[in-house]
Design a protein around this motif. Structure first.
Motif, PDB file in Angstrom:
ATOM      1  N   GLU A  83      27.024  46.040  51.836  1.00 20.43           N
ATOM      2  CA  GLU A  83      27.989  47.031  51.341  1.00 20.43           C
ATOM      3  C   GLU A  83      29.370  46.421  51.182  1.00 20.43           C
ATOM      4  O   GLU A  83      30.065  46.686  50.211  1.00 20.43           O
ATOM      5  N   VAL A  84      29.764  45.609  52.173  1.00 18.78           N
ATOM      6  CA  VAL A  84      31.072  44.966  52.115  1.00 18.78           C
ATOM      7  C   VAL A  84      31.138  44.038  50.904  1.00 18.78           C
ATOM      8  O   VAL A  84      32.119  44.045  50.166  1.00 18.78           O
ATOM      9  N   LYS A  85      30.082  43.275  50.710  1.00 13.16           N
ATOM     10  CA  LYS A  85      30.037  42.361  49.565  1.00 13.16           C
ATOM     11  C   LYS A  85      30.139  43.124  48.246  1.00 13.16           C
ATOM     12  O   LYS A  85      30.836  42.701  47.330  1.00 13.16           O
ATOM     13  N   LEU A  86      29.456  44.238  48.204  1.00 13.58           N
ATOM     14  CA  LEU A  86      29.483  45.071  47.001  1.00 13.58           C
ATOM     15  C   LEU A  86      30.881  45.645  46.762  1.00 13.58           C
ATOM     16  O   LEU A  86      31.393  45.609  45.638  1.00 13.58           O
ATOM     17  N   LEU A  87      31.499  46.121  47.843  1.00 17.02           N
ATOM     18  CA  LEU A  87      32.853  46.674  47.734  1.00 17.02           C
ATOM     19  C   LEU A  87      33.844  45.605  47.279  1.00 17.02           C
ATOM     20  O   LEU A  87      34.762  45.882  46.513  1.00 17.02           O
ATOM     21  N   TRP A  88      33.645  44.396  47.762  1.00 18.68           N
ATOM     22  CA  TRP A  88      34.525  43.290  47.374  1.00 18.68           C
ATOM     23  C   TRP A  88      34.355  42.980  45.879  1.00 18.68           C
ATOM     24  O   TRP A  88      35.327  42.758  45.171  1.00 18.68           O
ATOM     25  N   LYS A  89      33.116  43.013  45.430  1.00 19.29           N
ATOM     26  CA  LYS A  89      32.849  42.789  44.000  1.00 19.29           C
ATOM     27  C   LYS A  89      33.498  43.872  43.152  1.00 19.29           C
ATOM     28  O   LYS A  89      34.057  43.590  42.096  1.00 19.29           O
ATOM     29  N   ILE A  90      33.409  45.107  43.629  1.00 18.88           N
ATOM     30  CA  ILE A  90      34.030  46.235  42.910  1.00 18.88           C
ATOM     31  C   ILE A  90      35.547  46.036  42.854  1.00 18.88           C
ATOM     32  O   ILE A  90      36.163  46.205  41.814  1.00 18.88           O
ATOM     33  N   HIS A  91      36.119  45.626  43.977  1.00 15.77           N
ATOM     34  CA  HIS A  91      37.564  45.378  44.033  1.00 15.77           C
ATOM     35  C   HIS A  91      37.958  44.273  43.050  1.00 15.77           C
ATOM     36  O   HIS A  91      38.925  44.410  42.316  1.00 15.77           O
ATOM     37  N   LYS A  92      37.174  43.209  43.034  1.00 17.42           N
ATOM     38  CA  LYS A  92      37.488  42.086  42.147  1.00 17.42           C
ATOM     39  C   LYS A  92      37.476  42.511  40.682  1.00 17.42           C
ATOM     40  O   LYS A  92      38.314  42.095  39.891  1.00 17.42           O
ATOM     41  N   LYS A  93      36.510  43.367  40.367  1.00 16.86           N
ATOM     42  CA  LYS A  93      36.385  43.857  38.997  1.00 16.86           C
ATOM     43  C   LYS A  93      37.535  44.813  38.653  1.00 16.86           C
ATOM     44  O   LYS A  93      38.170  44.688  37.609  1.00 16.86           O
ATOM     45  N   ASP A  94      37.789  45.745  39.574  1.00 11.66           N
ATOM     46  CA  ASP A  94      38.837  46.757  39.348  1.00 11.66           C
ATOM     47  C   ASP A  94      40.223  46.129  39.250  1.00 11.66           C
ATOM     48  O   ASP A  94      41.012  46.484  38.384  1.00 11.66           O
ATOM     49  N   ALA A  95      40.507  45.235  40.197  1.00  7.46           N
ATOM     50  CA  ALA A  95      41.851  44.664  40.267  1.00  7.46           C
ATOM     51  C   ALA A  95      41.956  43.374  39.449  1.00  7.46           C
ATOM     52  O   ALA A  95      43.015  42.763  39.415  1.00  7.46           O
ATOM     53  N   GLN A  96      40.875  42.984  38.814  1.00  3.19           N
ATOM     54  CA  GLN A  96      40.783  41.712  38.093  1.00  3.19           C
ATOM     55  C   GLN A  96      41.263  40.572  38.978  1.00  3.19           C
ATOM     56  O   GLN A  96      42.083  39.738  38.597  1.00  3.19           O
ATOM     57  N   ARG A 110      40.896  37.242  41.235  1.00  2.29           N
ATOM     58  CA  ARG A 110      40.139  35.999  41.070  1.00  2.29           C
ATOM     59  C   ARG A 110      39.939  35.257  42.383  1.00  2.29           C
ATOM     60  O   ARG A 110      39.626  34.073  42.393  1.00  2.29           O
ATOM     61  N   ALA A 111      40.151  35.950  43.463  1.00  2.52           N
ATOM     62  CA  ALA A 111      39.992  35.330  44.777  1.00  2.52           C
ATOM     63  C   ALA A 111      38.531  34.952  45.013  1.00  2.52           C
ATOM     64  O   ALA A 111      37.613  35.582  44.484  1.00  2.52           O
ATOM     65  N   ARG A 112      38.341  33.903  45.809  1.00  5.52           N
ATOM     66  CA  ARG A 112      36.983  33.459  46.102  1.00  5.52           C
ATOM     67  C   ARG A 112      36.598  33.705  47.543  1.00  5.52           C
ATOM     68  O   ARG A 112      35.457  33.527  47.928  1.00  5.52           O
ATOM     69  N   LYS A 113      37.595  34.040  48.327  1.00  7.82           N
ATOM     70  CA  LYS A 113      37.304  34.241  49.747  1.00  7.82           C
ATOM     71  C   LYS A 113      37.668  35.658  50.188  1.00  7.82           C
ATOM     72  O   LYS A 113      38.570  36.272  49.638  1.00  7.82           O
ATOM     73  N   LYS A 137      39.113  41.919  54.038  1.00  7.05           N
ATOM     74  CA  LYS A 137      40.416  41.531  53.530  1.00  7.05           C
ATOM     75  C   LYS A 137      40.197  40.448  52.493  1.00  7.05           C
ATOM     76  O   LYS A 137      39.563  39.431  52.762  1.00  7.05           O
ATOM     77  N   CYS A 138      40.688  40.687  51.314  1.00  6.35           N
ATOM     78  CA  CYS A 138      40.517  39.745  50.228  1.00  6.35           C
ATOM     79  C   CYS A 138      41.596  38.669  50.311  1.00  6.35           C
ATOM     80  O   CYS A 138      42.655  38.880  50.891  1.00  6.35           O
ATOM     81  N   GLU A 139      41.306  37.531  49.719  1.00  2.53           N
ATOM     82  CA  GLU A 139      42.252  36.413  49.687  1.00  2.53           C
ATOM     83  C   GLU A 139      43.569  36.817  49.015  1.00  2.53           C
ATOM     84  O   GLU A 139      44.632  36.297  49.339  1.00  2.53           O
ATOM     85  N   CYS A 140      43.512  37.732  48.084  1.00  2.00           N
ATOM     86  CA  CYS A 140      44.704  38.166  47.352  1.00  2.00           C
ATOM     87  C   CYS A 140      45.610  39.066  48.179  1.00  2.00           C
ATOM     88  O   CYS A 140      46.716  39.389  47.781  1.00  2.00           O
ATOM     89  N   GLY A 141      45.130  39.492  49.328  1.00  5.55           N
ATOM     90  CA  GLY A 141      45.927  40.349  50.189  1.00  5.55           C
ATOM     91  C   GLY A 141      45.429  41.784  50.241  1.00  5.55           C
ATOM     92  O   GLY A 141      45.878  42.578  51.046  1.00  5.55           O
ATOM     93  N   TYR A 142      44.488  42.073  49.359  1.00 11.57           N
ATOM     94  CA  TYR A 142      43.939  43.427  49.327  1.00 11.57           C
ATOM     95  C   TYR A 142      43.098  43.680  50.579  1.00 11.57           C
ATOM     96  O   TYR A 142      42.330  42.834  51.017  1.00 11.57           O
TER      97      TYR A 142
END
Ligand SMILES: [Zn+2]
Length: 94
Positions: free
Chosen positions: A48-61, A63-66, A80-85
């Protein structure tokens, strides 16, 4: 009948300066209660976390990898995404 209604309305409007802050106060208390005590962490699975992270990456465009897990009492409650999200999965107790 109508006279009583007018009378009641008069009473109500004459007490408005007392009633308005009272309602505002009650609403403020409710809001504070809702945002502080009414929520607890809802555990997530790794998928679920991985899926939510993918959704965030798509929504916020994004490009973080970690990303890293946010744990609460040995349970994953967000990431917590690498971008600070930061995403925390909370749900209110009803
Ligand atoms: Zn991100």
């Amino acid at each position: 009948m109508i006279e009583t209604m007018i009378r009641m309305f008069e009473i109500f409007t004459s007490h408005l300066e007392i009633l308005t802050p009272l309602f505002c106060g009650l609403f403020a208390i409710y809001a504070i209660w809702y945002f502080t005590s009414a929520k607890h962490y809802a555990p997530l699975t790794l998928q679920e976390v991985k899926l939510l992270w993918k959704i965030h990456k798509k929504d916020a465009q994004c490009r973080a990898r970690k990303w890293r897990k946010i744990c609460h009492k040995d349970r994953i409650v967000g990431f917590k995404c690498e971008c600070g999200y930061k995403h925390l999965h909370k749900k209110p107790i009803v």
